[in-house]
Design a protein around this motif. Structure first.
Motif, PDB file in Angstrom:
ATOM      1  N   HIS A  75       0.824  -1.197   0.000  1.00 33.59           N
ATOM      2  CA  HIS A  75       0.000   0.000   0.000  1.00 33.59           C
ATOM      3  C   HIS A  75       0.866   1.258   0.000  1.00 33.59           C
ATOM      4  CE1 HIS A  75      -3.829  -2.068   1.801  1.00 33.59           C
ATOM      5  NE2 HIS A  75      -3.640  -2.332   0.518  1.00 33.59           N
ATOM      6  N   ALA A  76       0.417   2.251  -0.738  1.00 32.73           N
ATOM      7  CA  ALA A  76       1.079   3.553  -0.781  1.00 32.73           C
ATOM      8  C   ALA A  76       0.042   4.629  -0.482  1.00 32.73           C
ATOM      9  CB  ALA A  76       1.710   3.790  -2.150  1.00 32.73           C
ATOM     10  N   ALA A  77       0.471   5.724   0.091  1.00 33.83           N
ATOM     11  CA  ALA A  77      -0.467   6.747   0.554  1.00 33.83           C
ATOM     12  C   ALA A  77      -1.365   7.262  -0.573  1.00 33.83           C
ATOM     13  CB  ALA A  77       0.310   7.899   1.182  1.00 33.83           C
ATOM     14  N   LEU A  78      -0.779   7.561  -1.739  1.00 34.88           N
ATOM     15  CA  LEU A  78      -1.561   8.099  -2.855  1.00 34.88           C
ATOM     16  C   LEU A  78      -2.571   7.082  -3.359  1.00 34.88           C
ATOM     17  CD1 LEU A  78      -2.170  10.279  -4.937  1.00 34.88           C
ATOM     18  CD2 LEU A  78      -0.296   9.372  -6.341  1.00 34.88           C
ATOM     19  N   THR A  80      -3.762   4.513  -1.782  1.00 35.75           N
ATOM     20  CA  THR A  80      -4.761   4.272  -0.744  1.00 35.75           C
ATOM     21  C   THR A  80      -5.820   5.363  -0.762  1.00 35.75           C
ATOM     22  OG1 THR A  80      -3.181   3.117   0.678  1.00 35.75           O
ATOM     23  CG2 THR A  80      -5.132   4.047   1.741  1.00 35.75           C
ATOM     24  N   GLY A  81      -5.383   6.609  -0.951  1.00 33.09           N
ATOM     25  CA  GLY A  81      -6.341   7.709  -1.018  1.00 33.09           C
ATOM     26  C   GLY A  81      -7.305   7.549  -2.183  1.00 33.09           C
ATOM     27  N   ASP A 149      -2.680  -5.219   5.647  1.00 34.27           N
ATOM     28  CA  ASP A 149      -3.179  -3.883   5.969  1.00 34.27           C
ATOM     29  C   ASP A 149      -4.614  -3.734   5.481  1.00 34.27           C
ATOM     30  OD1 ASP A 149      -3.406  -1.210   6.667  1.00 34.27           O
ATOM     31  OD2 ASP A 149      -2.424  -0.488   4.841  1.00 34.27           O
ATOM     32  N   LEU A 151      -7.842  -2.137   4.784  1.00 34.10           N
ATOM     33  CA  LEU A 151      -8.224  -0.724   4.768  1.00 34.10           C
ATOM     34  C   LEU A 151      -9.682  -0.492   5.130  1.00 34.10           C
ATOM     35  CD1 LEU A 151      -6.363   0.341   1.498  1.00 34.10           C
ATOM     36  CD2 LEU A 151      -5.664   0.784   3.856  1.00 34.10           C
ATOM     37  N   TYR A 205      -7.408  -3.875  -4.122  1.00 37.36           N
ATOM     38  CA  TYR A 205      -6.409  -3.132  -3.337  1.00 37.36           C
ATOM     39  C   TYR A 205      -6.877  -2.988  -1.889  1.00 37.36           C
ATOM     40  CZ  TYR A 205      -3.201   0.694  -2.116  1.00 37.36           C
ATOM     41  OH  TYR A 205      -2.251   1.489  -1.516  1.00 37.36           O
TER      42      TYR A 205
END
Length: 254
Positions: A75-78, A80-81, A149, A151, A205
């Motif tokens: 997972h990456a912040a962008l 995930t957003g 992770d 979400l 994702y």
């Protein structure tokens, strides 16, 4: 797909005496495939076969879970957003608001109640199809405890197919049908495909669906749109002709 009539053709049949128009609108035929009923049935069979196979093949879900687990570890912040925004936008609550807003615009601004109803029916057909197959297959969602992770942890027997993806596909069809015949048609078609694919990726994702869930969503939603188009073109003109003359279906401006 070839349609039975041009999208913008005016149809105003008259009574036998030829004294007054019966239909007070520009009827918009939804693009309809040949042998639409057979094609829709075959797609439904394919969805059922895919769902039953995923349920009955030993170790099938465990193998597919590996895809979700791999994505969960990277997972990456962008990303995930983006995934979480799509989770909300194409969810039931926001989806209803989105469809209602477009339908209201078509009715109030474009003065076409017929076009608004046709758009709403096509756009919502994906949801209806997904719920139908969910009840039949009743596949359990991926266990969030097995993800690195999670979400948006979800549980229950409503994994197959994905409602988010089914809605995205049907909405794409509906928007393309509105743009068909204009300079925006190709852009609308490309955007519809891209958005549906991104929504499908987002469901994996986040970890709330298996790959076969999102794959089946494309088939289920397409079957629903084929069925809706065929039924609309066959029965809508007859229904509209029976409506009272006071019903403001369409103004002469649109």
């Amino acid at each position: 797909m070839p349609g039975p009539a041009p999208l913008d053709r005016d149809t105003a049949p008259h009574d036998p005496a030829g004294t007054r128009p019966v239909a007070r609108l520009q009827f918009r035929a939804i693009p309809q495939a040949r042998h639409w009923l057979l094609r829709a049935a075959l797609l439904c069979v394919a969805v059922l076969a895919l769902g039953l196979t995923a349920q009955l093949v030993p170790g099938g879900s465990a193998a597919e879970l590996g895809v979700d687990q791999d994505l969960s570890q990277h997972h990456a912040a962008l990303l995930t957003g983006v995934a979480m925004v799509l989770n909300v936008v194409f969810g039931p609550a926001a989806g209803v608001v989105l469809v209602a807003a477009v339908a209201l615009y078509l009715w109030v601004v474009r003065r076409s109640l017929v076009k608004a109803v046709a758009f709403g029916v096509v756009a919502c057909s994906g949801w209806v199809a997904s719920e139908f197959f969910k009840l039949i297959i009743a596949r359990q969602r991926p266990n969030p405890a097995l993800l690195f992770d999670p979400l948006s942890p979800e549980t229950g027997s409503n994994s197959f197919p994905s409602g988010h993806v089914s809605f995205a596909v049907a909405l794409g069809f509906a928007l393309y049908f509105l743009a068909r015949g204009t300079r925006w048609a190709r852009i609308a078609a490309a955007a519809a495909v891209l958005v549906a694919l991104v929504v499908a990726w987002s469901r994996l994702y986040i970890g709330v669906h298996y790959p076969t869930d999102v794959a089946a969503s494309f088939l289920a939603a397409s079957a629903a749109v084929l069925l809706v188009a065929g039924l609309w073109n066959r029965f809508a003109p007859r229904i509209l002709e029976r409506l009272p003359a006071a019903v403001p279906l369409r103004s002469t401006r649109s």
